[in-house]
Design an enzyme around this catalytic site. Structure first.
Site, short mmCIF file in Angstrom:
data_model
loop_
_atom_site.label_atom_id
_atom_site.label_comp_id
_atom_site.label_asym_id
_atom_site.label_seq_id
_atom_site.Cartn_x
_atom_site.Cartn_y
_atom_site.Cartn_z
N ARG A 162 0.84 -1.21 0.00
CA ARG A 162 0.00 0.00 0.00
C ARG A 162 0.88 1.26 0.00
O ARG A 162 0.95 1.97 -1.00
CB ARG A 162 -0.95 -0.02 1.22
CG ARG A 162 -2.05 1.02 1.17
CD ARG A 162 -1.63 2.42 1.57
NE ARG A 162 -1.09 2.51 2.92
CZ ARG A 162 -0.53 3.60 3.41
NH1 ARG A 162 -0.44 4.70 2.66
NH2 ARG A 162 -0.01 3.62 4.63
N ASP A 163 1.57 1.53 1.09
CA ASP A 163 2.36 2.76 1.18
C ASP A 163 3.48 2.73 0.15
O ASP A 163 3.85 3.77 -0.42
CB ASP A 163 2.94 2.90 2.60
CG ASP A 163 3.16 4.33 3.03
OD1 ASP A 163 3.18 5.22 2.16
OD2 ASP A 163 3.33 4.58 4.23
N HIS B 131 5.19 4.51 12.65
CA HIS B 131 5.18 4.43 11.17
C HIS B 131 6.12 5.52 10.70
O HIS B 131 5.72 6.66 10.49
CB HIS B 131 3.73 4.65 10.70
CG HIS B 131 3.55 4.71 9.21
ND1 HIS B 131 2.92 3.73 8.49
CD2 HIS B 131 3.88 5.66 8.30
CE1 HIS B 131 2.85 4.06 7.22
NE2 HIS B 131 3.43 5.24 7.07
N HIS C 205 8.80 7.13 8.16
CA HIS C 205 9.44 7.17 6.83
C HIS C 205 10.93 7.43 7.02
O HIS C 205 11.35 7.99 8.03
CB HIS C 205 8.75 8.20 5.94
CG HIS C 205 7.42 7.70 5.42
ND1 HIS C 205 7.25 7.22 4.15
CD2 HIS C 205 6.22 7.56 6.04
CE1 HIS C 205 5.99 6.82 3.99
NE2 HIS C 205 5.34 7.01 5.13
N CYS D 49 4.64 9.18 0.23
CA CYS D 49 3.25 9.65 0.23
C CYS D 49 3.11 10.70 -0.86
O CYS D 49 3.89 11.65 -0.90
CB CYS D 49 2.87 10.25 1.59
SG CYS D 49 1.22 10.99 1.57
N ASN E 89 8.87 4.10 3.58
CA ASN E 89 8.96 3.74 5.00
C ASN E 89 10.31 3.13 5.28
O ASN E 89 11.02 2.69 4.37
CB ASN E 89 7.92 2.67 5.32
CG ASN E 89 6.56 3.26 5.49
OD1 ASN E 89 5.84 3.37 4.53
ND2 ASN E 89 6.24 3.66 6.69
P1 HMG Z 1 -13.48 13.68 -2.13
O1 HMG Z 1 -13.12 14.20 -3.48
O2 HMG Z 1 -13.62 14.67 -1.01
O3 HMG Z 1 -14.80 12.77 -2.18
O4 HMG Z 1 -12.40 12.59 -1.77
P2 HMG Z 1 -16.29 13.14 -2.48
O5 HMG Z 1 -17.09 12.48 -1.40
O6 HMG Z 1 -16.45 14.62 -2.73
O7 HMG Z 1 -16.60 12.36 -3.86
C1 HMG Z 1 -16.03 12.78 -5.09
C2 HMG Z 1 -16.01 11.59 -6.08
O8 HMG Z 1 -15.12 10.59 -5.57
C3 HMG Z 1 -17.36 10.89 -6.24
O9 HMG Z 1 -17.39 10.34 -7.56
C4 HMG Z 1 -17.27 9.74 -5.28
O10 HMG Z 1 -18.10 8.66 -5.60
C5 HMG Z 1 -15.80 9.36 -5.40
P3 HMG Z 1 -18.22 11.06 -8.73
O11 HMG Z 1 -19.63 11.11 -8.21
O12 HMG Z 1 -17.59 12.41 -8.87
O13 HMG Z 1 -17.99 10.13 -9.90
N1 HMG Z 1 -15.29 8.72 -4.19
C6 HMG Z 1 -14.68 7.53 -4.15
N2 HMG Z 1 -14.37 6.62 -5.10
C7 HMG Z 1 -13.74 5.49 -4.70
N3 HMG Z 1 -13.40 5.24 -3.41
C8 HMG Z 1 -13.69 6.12 -2.44
C9 HMG Z 1 -14.34 7.33 -2.80
N4 HMG Z 1 -14.75 8.40 -2.10
C10 HMG Z 1 -15.32 9.24 -2.94
N5 HMG Z 1 -13.35 5.85 -1.17
C11 HMG Z 1 -11.23 10.98 -0.47
C12 HMG Z 1 -12.16 12.16 -0.45
C13 HMG Z 1 -10.77 10.72 0.96
C14 HMG Z 1 -11.94 9.75 -0.99
C15 HMG Z 1 -10.03 11.31 -1.41
O14 HMG Z 1 -9.44 12.52 -1.02
C16 HMG Z 1 -9.01 10.20 -1.42
O15 HMG Z 1 -9.23 9.16 -2.03
N6 HMG Z 1 -7.88 10.41 -0.77
C17 HMG Z 1 -6.90 9.33 -0.64
C18 HMG Z 1 -5.60 9.89 -0.34
C19 HMG Z 1 -4.61 8.78 -0.12
O16 HMG Z 1 -4.84 7.60 -0.35
N7 HMG Z 1 -3.41 9.22 0.33
C20 HMG Z 1 -2.33 8.33 0.60
C21 HMG Z 1 -2.59 7.45 1.78
S1 HMG Z 1 -2.33 8.25 3.33
C22 HMG Z 1 -0.65 8.11 3.61
O17 HMG Z 1 0.10 7.68 2.77
C23 HMG Z 1 -0.11 8.44 4.99
C24 HMG Z 1 0.14 7.20 5.85
O18 HMG Z 1 1.01 6.30 5.20
C25 HMG Z 1 0.72 7.60 7.22
C26 HMG Z 1 1.93 8.53 7.10
O19 HMG Z 1 2.92 8.16 6.45
O20 HMG Z 1 1.86 9.61 7.67
C27 HMG Z 1 -1.17 6.44 6.12
MG MG Z 2 3.16 6.42 5.21
#
Ligand code: HMG
Ligand code: MG
Length: 299
Positions: free
Chosen positions: A16-17, A208, A210, A241, A250
């Site tokens: 994933r990450d 966690h 990096h 990220c 990481n």
């Molecule tokens: P949004 O744009 O605010 O969502 O996204 P919305 O509710 O306004 O919906 C907009 C459109 O997205 C709609 O589709 C929804 O159906 C669709 P449309 O009607 O326009 O066709 N939608 C989705 N589709 C699939 N799966 C979903 C989903 N939700 C809405 N779950 C959202 C908000 C959170 C979904 C978006 O911003 C997003 O996907 N963000 C993900 C970011 C991400 O994955 N970042 C990396 C992971 S975090 C990380 O790496 C840090 C970590 O490792 C810890 C660290 O290192 O610190 C964990």
């Molecule tokens: Mg991370």
């Protein structure tokens, strides 16, 4: 079961990450082979993918196919990120065993990463937790930017404590502390844990870290002195990220496992089998991972 004091639980976040931040698209079947090889190496907690907006994280847009393609293995739990109702619904439709919600201690980062304020993210998670509870599956929590934010600078440990508390109140069984950009040195982690552990038991916290500046392993050992026994790591040191420019992957799982085993800790992970899993995914990525122990295992 190993001696509790000497057992370290590793959450493998490479699929994933790691893969979320790789430029080269990876075929779904290569991801499945990678995850299953990680399980064969002894991993029991593997973050397999993310049920997020495919347009935002295209590398993981095959989440349903990856998740449903995995063979259940006794003792192994496949986890996926589920940031909102839709994410949890999609996860449950794929047979999700464990979800993960994620927010940050910095408003700026939360906005960029999940398009919400911290308050909005917590409000959204209410739905996610209710769905998970109805389905009887556990949910893990993440707080990003626990030491520093790429947009807002240094973060006050009290702000991290506040978000941890809110996630635990929502019902997550554990909070993983995301040192998202890899700037922390052990003293930063000590300052953070001094504050958090006044209220939160060490068993509820994971590290966690990096490894952008090569300090993550030292931070893990400092956190162990504070009683933490759960750490996230990414095989080969893959990833980063997308919303933290310049952040490296990481801490490499091989580096962590090697250092822990040589220091008398147990992880249940076979280092050679792990390096084999990494080498398989490296072929699909067309690049050599940077993990030092991985490279040493290969030479
Ligand atoms: P949004 O744009 O605010 O969502 O996204 P919305 O509710 O306004 O919906 C907009 C459109 O997205 C709609 O589709 C929804 O159906 C669709 P449309 O009607 O326009 O066709 N939608 C989705 N589709 C699939 N799966 C979903 C989903 N939700 C809405 N779950 C959202 C908000 C959170 C979904 C978006 O911003 C997003 O996907 N963000 C993900 C970011 C991400 O994955 N970042 C990396 C992971 S975090 C990380 O790496 C840090 C970590 O490792 C810890 C660290 O290192 O610190 C964990
Ligand atoms: Mg991370």
């Amino acid at each position: 079961m190993a001696n509790k004091e000497k057992y370290i639980q590793i959450y493998e976040v490479g699929p994933r990450d790691g893969l979320q931040n790789e430029a080269q698209p990876v075929p779904t079947d290569a991801k499945i082979r990678y995850i299953e090889a990680l399980a064969r190496a002894g991993h029991t907690r593997i973050e397999a993918t993310s049920f997020v907006r495919p347009g935002v994280i295209p590398q993981l847009s095959d989440a349903h196919e990856v998740y449903t393609g995995l063979q259940n293995q006794t003792g192994v739990r496949y986890i996926a990120l589920t940031p909102n109702r839709k994410g949890m619904e999609n996860g449950l439709a794929a047979g999700l065993q464990e979800g993960a919600i994620f927010t940050a201690a910095s408003e700026a980062f939360t906005k960029k990463n999940i398009n919400a304020t911290i308050d909005e993210s917590i409000a959204r998670f209410g739905d996610v937790m209710a769905l998970a509870s109805d389905a009887g599956i556990p949910v893990r929590g993440y707080v990003s930017t626990v030491v520093e934010c790429p947009y807002a600078g240094k973060i006050d440990p009290e702000a991290v404590l506040d978000v941890c508390r809110r996630l635990l109140d929502l019902g997550v069984y554990q909070v993983s502390l995301g040192e998202t950009i890899g700037v922390a040195v052990p003293d930063d982690i000590a300052r953070l844990l001094d504050v958090l552990l006044k209220e939160i038991p060490a068993e509820k916290l994971a590290g966690h870290f990096h490894d952008t500046r090569g300090t993550a392993l030292a931070s893990v050992f400092r956190a162990i002195e504070f009683g933490l026994r759960i750490f996230d790591a990414s095989s080969g040191g893959l990833g980063g990220c997308p919303y933290a420019p310049g952040a490296a992957g990481n801490l490499a799982t091989e580096d962590l496992v090697y250092a822990l085993h040589r220091s008398g800790y147990e992880t249940g992970i076979d280092l050679e089998a792990l390096a084999l899993a990494t080498s398989g995914i490296a072929q699909s990525l067309g690049r050599e991972p940077t993990g030092r122990v991985y490279l040493a295992c290969k030479s």
